[in-house]
Design a protein around this motif. Structure first.
Motif, PDB file in Angstrom:
ATOM      1  N   THR A 298       0.843  -1.190   0.000  1.00 41.42           N
ATOM      2  CA  THR A 298       0.000   0.000   0.000  1.00 41.42           C
ATOM      3  C   THR A 298       0.882   1.245   0.000  1.00 41.42           C
ATOM      4  OG1 THR A 298      -0.123  -0.069   2.420  1.00 41.42           O
ATOM      5  CG2 THR A 298      -1.890  -1.162   1.195  1.00 41.42           C
ATOM      6  N   THR A 299       0.364   2.342  -0.541  1.00 38.08           N
ATOM      7  CA  THR A 299       1.150   3.575  -0.667  1.00 38.08           C
ATOM      8  C   THR A 299       0.517   4.763   0.052  1.00 38.08           C
ATOM      9  OG1 THR A 299      -0.002   4.248  -2.692  1.00 38.08           O
ATOM     10  CG2 THR A 299       1.967   2.856  -2.959  1.00 38.08           C
ATOM     11  N   ASN A 300      -0.766   4.688   0.383  1.00 34.26           N
ATOM     12  CA  ASN A 300      -1.523   5.822   0.935  1.00 34.26           C
ATOM     13  C   ASN A 300      -1.627   6.979  -0.051  1.00 34.26           C
ATOM     14  OD1 ASN A 300      -1.989   4.682   3.575  1.00 34.26           O
ATOM     15  ND2 ASN A 300       0.170   5.071   4.004  1.00 34.26           N
ATOM     16  N   LEU A 301      -1.333   6.718  -1.323  1.00 31.40           N
ATOM     17  CA  LEU A 301      -1.391   7.770  -2.333  1.00 31.40           C
ATOM     18  C   LEU A 301      -2.612   7.551  -3.213  1.00 31.40           C
ATOM     19  CD1 LEU A 301       1.497   9.343  -4.284  1.00 31.40           C
ATOM     20  CD2 LEU A 301      -0.587   8.692  -5.499  1.00 31.40           C
ATOM     21  N   ILE A 302      -3.577   8.467  -3.107  1.00 31.40           N
ATOM     22  CA  ILE A 302      -4.782   8.422  -3.927  1.00 31.40           C
ATOM     23  C   ILE A 302      -4.632   9.470  -5.032  1.00 31.40           C
ATOM     24  CG2 ILE A 302      -7.280   8.736  -3.980  1.00 31.40           C
ATOM     25  CD1 ILE A 302      -7.308   7.909  -1.024  1.00 31.40           C
ATOM     26  N   PRO A 303      -4.475   9.041  -6.284  1.00 28.87           N
ATOM     27  CA  PRO A 303      -4.188   9.980  -7.380  1.00 28.87           C
ATOM     28  C   PRO A 303      -5.169  11.139  -7.489  1.00 28.87           C
ATOM     29  CG  PRO A 303      -3.849   7.742  -8.114  1.00 28.87           C
ATOM     30  CD  PRO A 303      -4.470   7.643  -6.751  1.00 28.87           C
ATOM     31  N   SER A 304      -6.480  10.869  -7.406  1.00 34.04           N
ATOM     32  CA  SER A 304      -7.469  11.920  -7.647  1.00 34.04           C
ATOM     33  C   SER A 304      -7.440  13.030  -6.606  1.00 34.04           C
ATOM     34  CB  SER A 304      -8.871  11.316  -7.709  1.00 34.04           C
ATOM     35  OG  SER A 304      -9.216  10.730  -6.460  1.00 34.04           O
ATOM     36  N   SER A 305      -6.980  12.717  -5.390  1.00 39.18           N
ATOM     37  CA  SER A 305      -6.941  13.732  -4.340  1.00 39.18           C
ATOM     38  C   SER A 305      -5.531  14.274  -4.099  1.00 39.18           C
ATOM     39  CB  SER A 305      -7.498  13.161  -3.032  1.00 39.18           C
ATOM     40  OG  SER A 305      -6.743  12.048  -2.592  1.00 39.18           O
ATOM     41  N   THR A 306      -4.539  13.712  -4.782  1.00 37.29           N
ATOM     42  CA  THR A 306      -3.152  14.143  -4.605  1.00 37.29           C
ATOM     43  C   THR A 306      -2.684  15.054  -5.731  1.00 37.29           C
ATOM     44  OG1 THR A 306      -2.664  12.038  -3.496  1.00 37.29           O
ATOM     45  CG2 THR A 306      -0.778  13.338  -4.216  1.00 37.29           C
ATOM     46  N   TYR A 307      -3.173  14.800  -6.943  1.00 36.37           N
ATOM     47  CA  TYR A 307      -2.714  15.549  -8.110  1.00 36.37           C
ATOM     48  C   TYR A 307      -3.864  16.326  -8.726  1.00 36.37           C
ATOM     49  CZ  TYR A 307       1.210  12.466  -7.431  1.00 36.37           C
ATOM     50  OH  TYR A 307       2.254  11.790  -6.859  1.00 36.37           O
ATOM     51  N   SER A 308      -3.561  17.499  -9.226  1.00 35.40           N
ATOM     52  CA  SER A 308      -4.590  18.369  -9.802  1.00 35.40           C
ATOM     53  C   SER A 308      -4.575  18.291 -11.319  1.00 35.40           C
ATOM     54  CB  SER A 308      -4.371  19.814  -9.359  1.00 35.40           C
ATOM     55  OG  SER A 308      -3.114  20.301  -9.803  1.00 35.40           O
ATOM     56  N   GLY A 309      -5.734  18.496 -11.903  1.00 38.03           N
ATOM     57  CA  GLY A 309      -5.832  18.555 -13.353  1.00 38.03           C
ATOM     58  C   GLY A 309      -5.523  17.255 -14.050  1.00 38.03           C
ATOM     59  N   ASP A 310      -5.608  16.136 -13.348  1.00 39.12           N
ATOM     60  CA  ASP A 310      -5.362  14.817 -13.933  1.00 39.12           C
ATOM     61  C   ASP A 310      -3.944  14.642 -14.460  1.00 39.12           C
ATOM     62  OD1 ASP A 310      -7.931  14.094 -13.338  1.00 39.12           O
ATOM     63  OD2 ASP A 310      -8.721  14.532 -15.328  1.00 39.12           O
ATOM     64  N   ALA A 311      -3.021  15.479 -14.014  1.00 41.24           N
ATOM     65  CA  ALA A 311      -1.625  15.376 -14.451  1.00 41.24           C
ATOM     66  C   ALA A 311      -0.831  14.578 -13.429  1.00 41.24           C
ATOM     67  CB  ALA A 311      -1.020  16.764 -14.620  1.00 41.24           C
ATOM     68  N   MET A 312      -0.092  13.577 -13.909  1.00 45.23           N
ATOM     69  CA  MET A 312       0.629  12.706 -12.994  1.00 45.23           C
ATOM     70  C   MET A 312       1.710  11.938 -13.740  1.00 45.23           C
ATOM     71  SD  MET A 312      -0.918   9.616 -10.644  1.00 45.23           S
ATOM     72  CE  MET A 312       0.157   8.737  -9.511  1.00 45.23           C
ATOM     73  N   SER A 313       2.731  11.501 -13.010  1.00 47.19           N
ATOM     74  CA  SER A 313       3.725  10.592 -13.553  1.00 47.19           C
ATOM     75  C   SER A 313       4.014   9.516 -12.516  1.00 47.19           C
ATOM     76  CB  SER A 313       5.020  11.338 -13.915  1.00 47.19           C
ATOM     77  OG  SER A 313       5.604  11.911 -12.760  1.00 47.19           O
ATOM     78  N   PHE A 314       4.476   8.373 -12.986  1.00 43.02           N
ATOM     79  CA  PHE A 314       4.854   7.298 -12.069  1.00 43.02           C
ATOM     80  C   PHE A 314       5.777   6.340 -12.808  1.00 43.02           C
ATOM     81  CE2 PHE A 314       0.880   5.986 -14.070  1.00 43.02           C
ATOM     82  CZ  PHE A 314       1.146   4.686 -14.500  1.00 43.02           C
ATOM     83  N   GLY A 315       6.475   5.504 -12.053  1.00 47.94           N
ATOM     84  CA  GLY A 315       7.372   4.568 -12.707  1.00 47.94           C
ATOM     85  C   GLY A 315       7.921   3.516 -11.773  1.00 47.94           C
ATOM     86  N   ILE A 316       8.525   2.505 -12.364  1.00 44.39           N
ATOM     87  CA  ILE A 316       9.120   1.413 -11.617  1.00 44.39           C
ATOM     88  C   ILE A 316      10.387   0.952 -12.315  1.00 44.39           C
ATOM     89  CG2 ILE A 316       7.680  -0.260 -12.833  1.00 44.39           C
ATOM     90  CD1 ILE A 316       7.783  -2.002 -10.284  1.00 44.39           C
ATOM     91  N   TYR A 317      11.394   0.640 -11.516  1.00 47.46           N
ATOM     92  CA  TYR A 317      12.644   0.084 -12.040  1.00 47.46           C
ATOM     93  C   TYR A 317      12.686  -1.384 -11.634  1.00 47.46           C
ATOM     94  CZ  TYR A 317      17.655  -0.091 -13.254  1.00 47.46           C
ATOM     95  OH  TYR A 317      18.872  -0.378 -13.836  1.00 47.46           O
ATOM     96  N   THR A 318      12.832  -2.267 -12.615  1.00 51.54           N
ATOM     97  CA  THR A 318      12.895  -3.692 -12.344  1.00 51.54           C
ATOM     98  C   THR A 318      13.976  -4.338 -13.194  1.00 51.54           C
ATOM     99  OG1 THR A 318      11.662  -5.800 -12.363  1.00 51.54           O
ATOM    100  CG2 THR A 318      11.069  -4.161 -14.032  1.00 51.54           C
ATOM    101  N   THR A 319      14.561  -5.394 -12.683  1.00 50.97           N
ATOM    102  CA  THR A 319      15.599  -6.117 -13.414  1.00 50.97           C
ATOM    103  C   THR A 319      15.065  -7.412 -14.005  1.00 50.97           C
ATOM    104  OG1 THR A 319      16.320  -7.211 -11.371  1.00 50.97           O
ATOM    105  CG2 THR A 319      17.458  -5.178 -11.989  1.00 50.97           C
ATOM    106  N   GLN A 320      13.749  -7.625 -13.929  1.00 47.36           N
ATOM    107  CA  GLN A 320      13.145  -8.834 -14.458  1.00 47.36           C
ATOM    108  C   GLN A 320      11.944  -8.491 -15.331  1.00 47.36           C
ATOM    109  OE1 GLN A 320      12.208 -10.716 -10.686  1.00 47.36           O
ATOM    110  NE2 GLN A 320      13.982 -12.068 -10.861  1.00 47.36           N
ATOM    111  N   SER A 321      11.602  -9.387 -16.245  1.00 43.28           N
ATOM    112  CA  SER A 321      10.403  -9.245 -17.059  1.00 43.28           C
ATOM    113  C   SER A 321       9.332 -10.206 -16.585  1.00 43.28           C
ATOM    114  CB  SER A 321      10.716  -9.539 -18.530  1.00 43.28           C
ATOM    115  OG  SER A 321      11.470  -8.514 -19.116  1.00 43.28           O
ATOM    116  N   ASN A 322       8.089  -9.773 -16.682  1.00 38.50           N
ATOM    117  CA  ASN A 322       6.998 -10.683 -16.395  1.00 38.50           C
ATOM    118  C   ASN A 322       6.995 -11.815 -17.412  1.00 38.50           C
ATOM    119  OD1 ASN A 322       5.706  -9.488 -14.159  1.00 38.50           O
ATOM    120  ND2 ASN A 322       4.811  -7.942 -15.469  1.00 38.50           N
TER     121      ASN A 322
END
Length: 199
Positions: A39-63
């Motif tokens: 869990t992150t406690n981060l709710i996109p709609s109440s954290t970011y304005s105007g529907d603008a957001m970025s996110f990402g993940i770094y992984t060394t494996q592929s699904n």
């Protein structure tokens, strides 16, 4: 505890809460079951304005299986998610009403998504290179009103389809331009290289 720390503000509101079975090593955090998630406690709609957001993940494996989520949030029609899967050969990205699959040899590296909330539904990058985008003047349904999960999709409050691959680094933030994503990716690559867990 080290993997749960919010780097920008240690001890802050977005400390991760690991649920289910995870493997924690110097190589990162690996969800071990289909419902493992953080869990992150981060709710996109109440954290970011105007529907603008970025996110990402770094992984060394592929699904290696279809429908495996690295991170995401979905409360029905409203969603803002990233998915890597499809036998390790496709990266699937879903941002509100804009969805696309990208043929790619691997989902390893630094997968990042960014939307300005106005003209661009979303752009998906891997290690600074643009893989694909969905554009338009109308964003769709808006950002999700349920919190982001790491390691799985938050589907209306329940974990769905855990990625079950190594997680080295995760970020959430406001809209980043292509240049900012490239610069940030260099920093994240340097960080993981210093820990001997780079792609």
């Amino acid at each position: 505890n080290a993997h749960a720390v919010e780097a920008l503000s240690p001890g802050g509101s977005y400390t991760l809460g690991f649920n289910g079975t995870w493997s924690h090593t110097s190589s990162g955090a690996d969800p071990q079951s289909n419902t493992s998630h953080a869990t992150t406690n981060l709710i996109p709609s109440s954290t970011y304005s105007g529907d603008a957001m970025s996110f990402g993940i770094y992984t060394t494996q592929s699904n290696i299986n279809v429908d495996k989520y690295h991170l995401g949030a979905n409360n029905g029609g409203n969603n803002f998610t990233a998915l890597a899967g499809w036998n390790g050969s496709l990266i699937h990205y879903n941002d509100c009403t804009g969805t696309f699959n990208i043929s790619d040899a691997t989902s390893e590296g630094f997968l990042t998504s960014s939307s300005d909330g106005v003209n661009v539904y979303g752009k998906l990058f891997r290690s600074g290179s643009l893989l694909g985008s969905v554009s338009g003047a109308t964003r769709g349904n808006g950002l999700s009103s349920v919190e982001f999960y790491v390691g799985a999709l938050n589907l209306n409050g329940s974990p769905y389809s855990s990625t079950q691959v190594n997680t080295n680094f995760v970020f959430f933030g406001e809209y980043l331009t292509s240049t900012e994503i490239l610069n940030f990716g260099t920093i994240v690559q340097t960080f993981n290289t210093s820990l001997s867990r780079e792609v």
